[in-house]
Motif scaffolding. Structure first.
Motif, short mmCIF file in Angstrom:
data_model
loop_
_atom_site.label_atom_id
_atom_site.label_comp_id
_atom_site.label_asym_id
_atom_site.label_seq_id
_atom_site.Cartn_x
_atom_site.Cartn_y
_atom_site.Cartn_z
N ASP A 190 5.14 12.40 -10.14
CA ASP A 190 4.33 11.24 -10.57
C ASP A 190 2.87 11.54 -10.24
OD1 ASP A 190 3.14 8.75 -11.02
OD2 ASP A 190 4.87 7.64 -10.26
N ALA A 191 2.05 11.64 -11.27
CA ALA A 191 0.66 12.05 -11.09
C ALA A 191 -0.29 10.91 -10.76
CB ALA A 191 0.15 12.77 -12.35
N HIS A 192 0.22 9.67 -10.72
CA HIS A 192 -0.67 8.56 -10.37
C HIS A 192 0.17 7.32 -10.06
CE1 HIS A 192 -4.23 6.08 -10.15
NE2 HIS A 192 -3.73 5.25 -11.04
N VAL A 193 0.16 6.90 -8.80
CA VAL A 193 0.90 5.71 -8.38
C VAL A 193 0.23 5.12 -7.15
CG1 VAL A 193 2.54 7.06 -6.97
CG2 VAL A 193 3.23 4.83 -7.89
N HIS A 194 0.34 3.79 -7.02
CA HIS A 194 -0.30 3.05 -5.92
C HIS A 194 0.76 2.53 -4.95
CE1 HIS A 194 -4.45 2.59 -7.67
NE2 HIS A 194 -3.77 2.86 -8.78
N PHE A 195 0.79 3.08 -3.76
CA PHE A 195 1.72 2.64 -2.72
C PHE A 195 1.62 1.13 -2.44
CE2 PHE A 195 1.53 2.47 2.19
CZ PHE A 195 2.77 1.87 2.30
N PRO A 196 0.41 0.56 -2.24
CA PRO A 196 0.35 -0.85 -1.84
C PRO A 196 0.63 -1.84 -2.95
CG PRO A 196 -1.86 0.04 -2.06
CD PRO A 196 -0.92 1.20 -2.24
N GLN A 197 0.84 -1.37 -4.17
CA GLN A 197 0.99 -2.30 -5.29
C GLN A 197 2.43 -2.51 -5.72
OE1 GLN A 197 -1.69 -1.39 -8.55
NE2 GLN A 197 -3.40 -1.00 -7.17
N MET A 198 3.39 -1.89 -5.03
CA MET A 198 4.78 -2.06 -5.46
C MET A 198 5.22 -3.52 -5.35
SD MET A 198 8.17 0.16 -4.54
CE MET A 198 8.68 -0.68 -3.05
N GLY A 199 4.71 -4.22 -4.35
CA GLY A 199 5.13 -5.60 -4.15
C GLY A 199 4.52 -6.59 -5.11
N GLY A 247 14.10 9.22 -9.19
CA GLY A 247 14.04 10.64 -9.50
C GLY A 247 12.71 11.30 -9.23
N THR A 248 11.77 10.59 -8.63
CA THR A 248 10.47 11.17 -8.31
C THR A 248 10.53 11.81 -6.94
OG1 THR A 248 9.23 9.61 -9.68
CG2 THR A 248 8.03 10.67 -7.89
N THR A 249 10.32 13.13 -6.90
CA THR A 249 10.39 13.87 -5.64
C THR A 249 9.02 14.31 -5.15
OG1 THR A 249 10.84 15.91 -6.86
CG2 THR A 249 12.75 14.66 -6.06
N SER A 250 7.99 14.22 -5.99
CA SER A 250 6.62 14.52 -5.59
C SER A 250 5.70 13.52 -6.28
CB SER A 250 6.19 15.93 -6.01
OG SER A 250 6.96 16.92 -5.36
N ALA A 251 4.60 13.17 -5.62
CA ALA A 251 3.70 12.19 -6.21
C ALA A 251 2.30 12.33 -5.63
CB ALA A 251 4.22 10.76 -5.96
N LEU A 252 1.33 11.87 -6.43
CA LEU A 252 -0.05 11.73 -6.00
C LEU A 252 -0.30 10.23 -5.86
CD1 LEU A 252 -2.87 12.92 -5.44
CD2 LEU A 252 -3.30 12.85 -7.91
N VAL A 253 -0.61 9.79 -4.63
CA VAL A 253 -0.50 8.38 -4.28
C VAL A 253 -1.82 7.83 -3.74
CG1 VAL A 253 0.84 6.69 -2.98
CG2 VAL A 253 1.91 8.85 -3.66
N PHE A 254 -2.16 6.63 -4.20
CA PHE A 254 -3.25 5.86 -3.63
C PHE A 254 -2.73 5.04 -2.46
CE2 PHE A 254 -5.83 6.98 -7.08
CZ PHE A 254 -7.07 6.33 -7.05
N GLY A 255 -3.45 5.07 -1.32
CA GLY A 255 -3.23 4.09 -0.26
C GLY A 255 -4.17 2.92 -0.47
N THR A 256 -4.54 2.26 0.61
CA THR A 256 -5.61 1.26 0.57
C THR A 256 -6.80 1.82 1.35
OG1 THR A 256 -4.98 0.14 2.63
CG2 THR A 256 -3.89 -0.59 0.59
N VAL A 257 -7.82 1.01 1.54
CA VAL A 257 -8.97 1.44 2.32
C VAL A 257 -8.60 1.65 3.78
CG1 VAL A 257 -9.78 -0.87 2.91
CG2 VAL A 257 -11.45 0.97 2.62
N HIS A 258 -7.48 1.09 4.20
CA HIS A 258 -7.07 1.16 5.61
C HIS A 258 -6.39 2.49 5.91
CE1 HIS A 258 -6.60 -2.99 3.95
NE2 HIS A 258 -7.46 -3.25 4.93
N SER A 259 -6.89 3.18 6.93
CA SER A 259 -6.28 4.47 7.30
C SER A 259 -4.81 4.34 7.61
CB SER A 259 -7.01 5.07 8.51
OG SER A 259 -8.31 5.48 8.18
N GLN A 260 -4.41 3.21 8.20
CA GLN A 260 -3.01 3.06 8.60
C GLN A 260 -2.07 3.04 7.40
OE1 GLN A 260 -5.45 0.87 9.51
NE2 GLN A 260 -4.79 -1.27 9.27
N SER A 261 -2.58 2.69 6.22
CA SER A 261 -1.70 2.72 5.05
C SER A 261 -1.27 4.15 4.74
CB SER A 261 -2.41 2.10 3.83
OG SER A 261 -3.48 2.91 3.37
#
Length: 436
Positions: free
Chosen positions: A72-81, A126-140
C-alpha cells in the motif's frame, strides 16, 4: 536453519508486464521454498521437490493462488476510525472529520491501542508492506513502529509536519517538527524491517520554513523517503496557488524546497498538466494512485495513461480514511474503472504489478519485497479462488491465469485472502477472528 515449503499455483512478476511476457512468472503447480524468512527458490513442483529433504513438510494450498504480499503506497494510520465520513470534498472533509480524529492521538494510550488494530486490519486485507502517515504527534509513529516490529512487518512511516491552517493541537513549529522527526529517524530507521519517511502533510498546512525543514531532513538522510499530497482537489490547488504566488505550480512548491526527487512519493497527482508529469518522471518521483479516495471525495480522475506513458513510477494507495477499503483488490478494481473512464484499460497483470512489485519499486523496497524471486523476504499471500459463491461460479468459466486475476481484482476483497505470511511465518489474524 528453518526451511518451509509451500505448494500451489504461483503467480509473481519480475518486472513491469508492459515490457513483455518475460516479466510474468506462473507455475500452475508450483513450489515456494523458504529458508530463515527468505525465498530460496520458486518454480515448478516437479523440478524443485527432489531437492527437499525426505521428511520436509510441504504445505499444500489447493484451489488458491500464491502471490506476493500487497504493498500500500499511501494510507493514514489515524484515519481508520473515521472511514466513511460522508458529504464533503477534501478541505471541508479534513476540517470536519480528519483533524478531530487526529487530535485523539495526543493521548499515548490511544496510539498504543490503535496501532495493532490498524496493522492487523492491513494484514487481514493482504497488505504486508505500506507507506503510512502518522499524526503530528511523535507517539503515533512510535506506537506504529513498535507494533510493526513485534510483527516483523516491513513498514515505512513518518510523523506529520504542519505549522498552519489546522487546530492548535496539530501544529508545531518548523524547528520542533524537524527535531522530533530527526529523533524518530535515529531511533527507528532500519530497525528490523522498518523505514522512515519525512511527512509534510501538504503545502496548505506547511509554511516555507516547514517545507524547508522537510527538505533538510531528506538531504541529511540519504536513504529515507518523503511522502506528501499533491494536486488532489481543485480548491486545494487554487489555495496553494494563492499561498505560494511565486511558484511555477503546485509541484514547484515542493521542488524549490528540495522535495522533488527519486525518494519522493506524492499521493494523488490528479490535477497535473503534461509539463508537471514530465518533471515527475524526470525526477523519478513516484505517485500513489488512490482511486477509491479520489472518487469518494469527488476529487477527480488521475491521468493514468499520461503517467504511464511519461514513465512516472506508480503504486496503489488505499488512502484510508478517505479511501473506502483497505483491500488492494478493491483498489485495483477502482483503478481499472478510473483508467477506463480516461480511455485506457488496465490489464490484470498490470494492476497486480502496481499492487506488488510496482508499489515496492515506488517505495524503494523492491529488493526486499514485491516479488517471489529468490533472495526476497518471504512476504506472500494465498488468495482463495472460491472465497464467495459468486467467485467460485465465475472462476469455473475462467480460461486463463489473466482472467482468474481479473476476477480476483473485480470480485475479491479481504474474504479472498486465505493466508498471509510475513517473512515466511503466518501472520496473526485478530481482525478476521473478530469478524467470525
Amino acid at each position: 536453519m528453518t526451511v518451509t515449503a509451500h505448494r500451489g499455483e504461483i503467480f509473481t512478476l519480475k518486472d513491469d508486464p508492459a515490457l513483455g511476457p518475460d516479466a510474468i512468472v506462473h507455475h500452475l503447480d508450483g513450489l515456494l521454498i523458504i529458508e530463515d524468512g527468505r525465498i530460496t527458490d520458486c518454480g515448478d513442483f516437479s523440478a524443485l521437490s527432489p531437492q527437499l529433504a525426505t521428511d520436509q513438510h510441504v504445505t499444500h494450498h489447493e484451489n488458491g493462488l500464491i502471490v506476493p504480499g500487497f504493498v500500500d503506497a499511501h494510507v493514514h494510520f489515524p484515519q481508520m476510525g473515521m472511514i466513511a465520513s460522508p458529504g464533503r470534498q477534501l478541505m471541508e472533509w479534513l476540517r470536519d472529520y480528519t483533524f478531530p480524529a487526529e487530535l485523539d492521538f495526543a493521548d499515548p494510550d490511544h496510539c498504543q491501542a490503535a496501532a495493532p488494530l490498524f496493522l492487523d486490519a492491513l494484514l487481514a486485507h493482504g497488505t504486508t508492506s505500506a507507506l503510512v502517515f502518522g499524526t503530528v504527534h511523535s507517539q503515533s509513529v512510535e506506537a506504529l513502529f513498535e507494533a510493526a516490529l513485534a510483527l516483523d512487518m516491513r513498514l515505512i512511516a513518518g510523523k506529520v509536519l504542519m505549522d498552519r491552517d489546522a487546530p492548535a493541537g496539530l501544529l508545531e513549529s518548523a524547528a520542533d517538527g524537524y527535531a522530533a522527526s530527526k529523533k524518530l529517524i535515529e531511533r527507528w530507521h532500519h530497525v528490523g524491517r522498518l523505514g522512515y519517511a519525512v511527512t509534510p502533510r501538504f503545502a496548505p498546512t506547511c509554511s516555507d520554513e516547514s517545507l524547508a525543514s522537510a527538505g533538510r531532513l531528506l538531504a541529511e538522510h540519504r536513504d529515507i523517503l518523503m511522502q506528501t499530497h499533491l494536486a488532489e482537489n481543485l480548491s486545494e490547488c487554487a489555495h496553494v496557488a494563492a499561498l505560494f504566488p511565486d511558484a511555477r505550480d503546485y509541484l514547484d512548491v515542493y521542488a524549490r524546497h528540495g522535495l522533488l526527487g527519486d525518494r519522493s512519493v506524492f499521493a494523488h497527482g490528479i490535477h497535473l498538466d503534461d509539463d508537471a508529469i514530465k518533471r515527475l518522471a524526470e525526477a523519478r518521483s513516484a505517485v500513489a494512485f488512490c482511486p477509491t479516495s479520489n472518487l469518494f471525495l469527488g476529487s477527480g480522475l488521475m491521468r493514468y495513461e499520461a503517467m504511464r506513458k511519461a514513465g512516472v513510477p506508480l503504486g496503489l494507495g488505499t488512502d484510508i480514511g478517505a479511501g473506502t477499503s483497505l483491500s488492494l483488490l478493491d483498489t485495483m478494481a477502482e483503478a481499472y474503472k478510473v483508467a477506463h473512464l480516461g480511455g485506457v484499460v488496465i490489464g490484470a497483470y498490470e494492476a497486480f504489478y502496481h499492487a506488488t512489485l510496482g508499489g515496492a519499486r515506488a517505495l524503494h523496497i523492491d529488493q526486499a519485497v514485491g516479488s517471489l524471486q529468490p533472495g526476497r523476504e518471504a512476504d506472500f499471500l494465498v488468495l482463495d479462488y472460491a472465497a464467495t459463491p459468486i467467485m467460485a461460479q465465475r472462476m469455473a468459466r475462467a480460461q486463463s491465469l489473466e482472467e482468474r486475476l481479473f476476477i480476483l481484482m473485480m470480485l475479491g476483497d479481504d474474504r479472498a485472502v486465505r493466508h498471509v505470511y510475513l517473512a515466511g511465518n503466518p501472520a496473526p489474524r485478530l481482525y478476521a477472528r473478530a469478524l467470525s
